[in-house]
Design a protein around this motif. Structure first.
Motif, PDB file in Angstrom:
ATOM      1  N   TRP A  55     -75.341  11.341  14.217  1.00 38.08           N
ATOM      2  CA  TRP A  55     -75.209   9.838  14.952  1.00 38.08           C
ATOM      3  C   TRP A  55     -75.971   9.685  16.276  1.00 38.08           C
ATOM      4  CZ3 TRP A  55     -73.600   6.579  11.010  1.00 38.08           C
ATOM      5  CH2 TRP A  55     -72.464   6.941  10.208  1.00 38.08           C
ATOM      6  N   THR A  56     -76.457   8.587  16.526  1.00 42.67           N
ATOM      7  CA  THR A  56     -77.180   8.265  17.925  1.00 42.67           C
ATOM      8  C   THR A  56     -75.948   7.842  18.520  1.00 42.67           C
ATOM      9  OG1 THR A  56     -77.919   6.138  17.210  1.00 42.67           O
ATOM     10  CG2 THR A  56     -79.543   7.797  16.750  1.00 42.67           C
ATOM     11  N   PRO A  57     -76.075   7.855  19.911  1.00 44.14           N
ATOM     12  CA  PRO A  57     -75.092   7.330  20.738  1.00 44.14           C
ATOM     13  C   PRO A  57     -74.822   6.079  20.325  1.00 44.14           C
ATOM     14  CG  PRO A  57     -76.324   8.856  21.907  1.00 44.14           C
ATOM     15  CD  PRO A  57     -77.059   8.679  20.644  1.00 44.14           C
ATOM     16  N   GLU A  58     -75.865   5.206  20.340  1.00 48.29           N
ATOM     17  CA  GLU A  58     -75.775   3.717  20.100  1.00 48.29           C
ATOM     18  C   GLU A  58     -75.162   3.499  18.542  1.00 48.29           C
ATOM     19  OE1 GLU A  58     -78.601   5.307  20.509  1.00 48.29           O
ATOM     20  OE2 GLU A  58     -78.743   4.719  22.792  1.00 48.29           O
ATOM     21  N   GLU A  59     -75.125   4.264  17.581  1.00 47.83           N
ATOM     22  CA  GLU A  59     -74.609   4.053  16.240  1.00 47.83           C
ATOM     23  C   GLU A  59     -72.891   4.342  16.686  1.00 47.83           C
ATOM     24  OE1 GLU A  59     -77.780   5.362  12.937  1.00 47.83           O
ATOM     25  OE2 GLU A  59     -76.846   6.891  14.164  1.00 47.83           O
ATOM     26  N   LEU A  60     -72.767   5.174  17.314  1.00 55.69           N
ATOM     27  CA  LEU A  60     -71.351   5.763  17.542  1.00 55.69           C
ATOM     28  C   LEU A  60     -70.676   4.678  18.409  1.00 55.69           C
ATOM     29  CD1 LEU A  60     -71.603   9.623  18.264  1.00 55.69           C
ATOM     30  CD2 LEU A  60     -70.388   8.601  16.320  1.00 55.69           C
ATOM     31  N   LYS A  61     -71.489   4.201  19.460  1.00 55.92           N
ATOM     32  CA  LYS A  61     -70.805   3.240  20.085  1.00 55.92           C
ATOM     33  C   LYS A  61     -70.573   1.817  19.578  1.00 55.92           C
ATOM     34  CE  LYS A  61     -72.740   4.961  24.480  1.00 55.92           C
ATOM     35  NZ  LYS A  61     -73.549   4.586  25.649  1.00 55.92           N
ATOM     36  N   SER A  62     -71.286   1.432  18.188  1.00 54.33           N
ATOM     37  CA  SER A  62     -71.401   0.178  17.729  1.00 54.33           C
ATOM     38  C   SER A  62     -70.277  -0.326  16.895  1.00 54.33           C
ATOM     39  CB  SER A  62     -72.428   0.288  16.437  1.00 54.33           C
ATOM     40  OG  SER A  62     -72.119   1.070  15.581  1.00 54.33           O
ATOM     41  N   LYS A  63     -69.199   0.851  16.745  1.00 51.69           N
ATOM     42  CA  LYS A  63     -67.808   0.398  16.191  1.00 51.69           C
ATOM     43  C   LYS A  63     -66.813   1.393  16.482  1.00 51.69           C
ATOM     44  CE  LYS A  63     -69.267   3.013  12.033  1.00 51.69           C
ATOM     45  NZ  LYS A  63     -69.498   2.758  10.652  1.00 51.69           N
ATOM     46  N   PRO A  64     -65.529   0.899  16.565  1.00 53.94           N
ATOM     47  CA  PRO A  64     -64.264   1.472  17.068  1.00 53.94           C
ATOM     48  C   PRO A  64     -64.522   3.146  16.375  1.00 53.94           C
ATOM     49  CG  PRO A  64     -63.684  -0.466  16.192  1.00 53.94           C
ATOM     50  CD  PRO A  64     -64.811  -0.374  16.016  1.00 53.94           C
ATOM     51  N   TRP A  65     -64.096   4.023  17.334  1.00 55.91           N
ATOM     52  CA  TRP A  65     -64.217   5.554  16.811  1.00 55.91           C
ATOM     53  C   TRP A  65     -63.419   5.632  15.676  1.00 55.91           C
ATOM     54  CZ3 TRP A  65     -59.474   7.381  17.806  1.00 55.91           C
ATOM     55  CH2 TRP A  65     -58.933   7.027  19.152  1.00 55.91           C
ATOM     56  N   LEU A  66     -62.284   5.011  15.446  1.00 61.33           N
ATOM     57  CA  LEU A  66     -61.160   5.282  14.368  1.00 61.33           C
ATOM     58  C   LEU A  66     -62.069   5.249  13.151  1.00 61.33           C
ATOM     59  CD1 LEU A  66     -58.551   6.130  14.001  1.00 61.33           C
ATOM     60  CD2 LEU A  66     -57.970   3.534  13.709  1.00 61.33           C
ATOM     61  N   GLU A  67     -63.014   4.170  12.968  1.00 60.66           N
ATOM     62  CA  GLU A  67     -63.572   4.089  11.623  1.00 60.66           C
ATOM     63  C   GLU A  67     -64.481   5.310  11.379  1.00 60.66           C
ATOM     64  OE1 GLU A  67     -65.815   0.696  11.003  1.00 60.66           O
ATOM     65  OE2 GLU A  67     -64.388  -0.628  12.406  1.00 60.66           O
ATOM     66  N   PHE A  68     -64.834   6.150  12.114  1.00 60.24           N
ATOM     67  CA  PHE A  68     -65.230   7.718  11.755  1.00 60.24           C
ATOM     68  C   PHE A  68     -64.480   8.521  11.422  1.00 60.24           C
ATOM     69  CE2 PHE A  68     -68.464   5.375  14.925  1.00 60.24           C
ATOM     70  CZ  PHE A  68     -69.499   5.400  14.277  1.00 60.24           C
ATOM     71  N   VAL A  69     -63.075   8.364  11.602  1.00 60.85           N
ATOM     72  CA  VAL A  69     -62.214   9.294  11.362  1.00 60.85           C
ATOM     73  C   VAL A  69     -62.015   9.298   9.958  1.00 60.85           C
ATOM     74  CG1 VAL A  69     -59.548  10.037  11.859  1.00 60.85           C
ATOM     75  CG2 VAL A  69     -61.183   9.229  13.538  1.00 60.85           C
ATOM     76  N   HIS A  70     -61.635  10.633   9.359  1.00 60.93           N
ATOM     77  CA  HIS A  70     -61.405  10.655   7.809  1.00 60.93           C
ATOM     78  C   HIS A  70     -60.034   9.767   7.450  1.00 60.93           C
ATOM     79  CE1 HIS A  70     -59.801  12.641   4.071  1.00 60.93           C
ATOM     80  NE2 HIS A  70     -60.995  13.098   4.061  1.00 60.93           N
ATOM     81  N   ARG A  74     -56.228   9.172   9.922  1.00 64.29           N
ATOM     82  CA  ARG A  74     -56.002   8.137  11.042  1.00 64.29           C
ATOM     83  C   ARG A  74     -54.802   7.857  11.673  1.00 64.29           C
ATOM     84  NH1 ARG A  74     -60.296   4.116   7.895  1.00 64.29           N
ATOM     85  NH2 ARG A  74     -62.344   5.277   8.290  1.00 64.29           N
ATOM     86  N   GLU A  75     -53.601   8.042  10.902  1.00 66.10           N
ATOM     87  CA  GLU A  75     -52.267   7.834  11.276  1.00 66.10           C
ATOM     88  C   GLU A  75     -52.141   8.774  12.263  1.00 66.10           C
ATOM     89  OE1 GLU A  75     -47.907   7.919   9.500  1.00 66.10           O
ATOM     90  OE2 GLU A  75     -49.318   7.584   8.398  1.00 66.10           O
ATOM     91  N   ALA A  76     -52.508  10.028  12.345  1.00 64.23           N
ATOM     92  CA  ALA A  76     -52.012  11.015  13.400  1.00 64.23           C
ATOM     93  C   ALA A  76     -53.117  10.698  14.477  1.00 64.23           C
ATOM     94  CB  ALA A  76     -52.442  12.317  12.956  1.00 64.23           C
ATOM     95  N   THR A  77     -54.309  10.480  14.198  1.00 65.23           N
ATOM     96  CA  THR A  77     -55.123   9.772  15.411  1.00 65.23           C
ATOM     97  C   THR A  77     -54.834   8.610  16.129  1.00 65.23           C
ATOM     98  OG1 THR A  77     -57.191  10.725  14.103  1.00 65.23           O
ATOM     99  CG2 THR A  77     -57.610   9.273  15.701  1.00 65.23           C
ATOM    100  N   VAL A  78     -54.241   7.672  15.375  1.00 64.18           N
ATOM    101  CA  VAL A  78     -53.647   6.422  16.000  1.00 64.18           C
ATOM    102  C   VAL A  78     -52.302   6.932  17.084  1.00 64.18           C
ATOM    103  CG1 VAL A  78     -52.340   4.422  15.639  1.00 64.18           C
ATOM    104  CG2 VAL A  78     -54.375   4.764  14.519  1.00 64.18           C
ATOM    105  N   SER A  79     -51.680   7.805  16.593  1.00 67.06           N
ATOM    106  CA  SER A  79     -50.404   8.472  17.210  1.00 67.06           C
ATOM    107  C   SER A  79     -51.173   9.193  18.514  1.00 67.06           C
ATOM    108  CB  SER A  79     -49.412   9.314  16.260  1.00 67.06           C
ATOM    109  OG  SER A  79     -48.582   9.997  17.039  1.00 67.06           O
ATOM    110  N   ALA A  80     -51.901   9.870  18.315  1.00 65.90           N
ATOM    111  CA  ALA A  80     -52.784  10.411  19.580  1.00 65.90           C
ATOM    112  C   ALA A  80     -53.123   9.545  20.548  1.00 65.90           C
ATOM    113  CB  ALA A  80     -53.542  11.606  19.202  1.00 65.90           C
ATOM    114  N   ARG A  81     -53.737   8.482  20.127  1.00 65.80           N
ATOM    115  CA  ARG A  81     -54.246   7.303  20.845  1.00 65.80           C
ATOM    116  C   ARG A  81     -53.328   6.761  21.666  1.00 65.80           C
ATOM    117  NH1 ARG A  81     -57.187   2.398  18.022  1.00 65.80           N
ATOM    118  NH2 ARG A  81     -55.059   2.129  17.495  1.00 65.80           N
TER     119      ARG A  81
END
Length: 177
Positions: A55-70, A74-81
């Motif tokens: 991904w380019t930096p622009e593509e990664l910045k274009s949406k919340p990073w949670l959307e890139f997470v498997h 996601r549940e564990a990622t939200v807990s870490a956040r």
């Protein structure tokens, strides 16, 4: 002995020098470095993100990073956040992150919040190869266990100190265990 105050031009030069040194550090790092907001969006990314995930930096910045997470992570990622939002550092957090080609890579995050600024600083390492090796070892161990359990002969093994390390089903039956 008094020190003269630096001029505006001197301060500007020092600032530019510090920014150039920072950029050199970020651009040379093999680890993925980022700054994200508490809003869930990337703000700064070094080039390692592109070389690792595509991904380019622009593509990664274009949406919340949670959307890139498997989805399974996601549940564990939200807990870490949420821990980060409570001003707690999160070290060694692992999850799968989607690459541009649709595949996933395992990433390990060491993240540090700066609550007053609503920012998260993270050093991220691609651990995909390590995870694949661990998975391979687990499959091999399970294969060996299945093979040993299926033998009609009793198998007993001791460790280097002579302590009983394992025995198969037949050996357990012979010894009434």
């Amino acid at each position: 002995m008094s020190h003269a105050k630096p001029t505006y031009e001197e301060l500007e030069r020092r600032c530019q020098q510090a920014e150039a040194e920072r950029d050199r550090f970020l651009n040379c790092s093999l680890d993925l470095l980022c700054v994200a907001g508490f809003d869930g969006c990337f703000q700064q990314l070094n080039p390692a993100w592109t070389s690792t995930l595509g991904w380019t930096p622009e593509e990664l910045k274009s949406k919340p990073w949670l959307e890139f997470v498997h989805p399974d992570d996601r549940e564990a990622t939200v807990s870490a956040r949420n821990r980060l939002a409570q001003n707690q550092a999160v070290r060694g957090f692992e999850h799968r992150f989607q690459c541009k080609d649709g595949s996933y890579r395992w990433l390990s995050w060491d993240s540090f919040p700066l609550a007053g600024e609503q920012l998260i600083f993270a050093v991220v390492r691609d651990i995909t190869e390590r995870k694949q090796e661990e998975e391979s070892l687990l499959r091999e161990r399970e294969f060996n266990r299945t093979l040993l359990e299926s033998l009609g002969e009793g198998v007993v093994a001791c460790d280097a100190d002579g302590k009983l390390a394992m025995f198969n089903r037949t050996a357990r039956e012979w010894h009434g265990l």
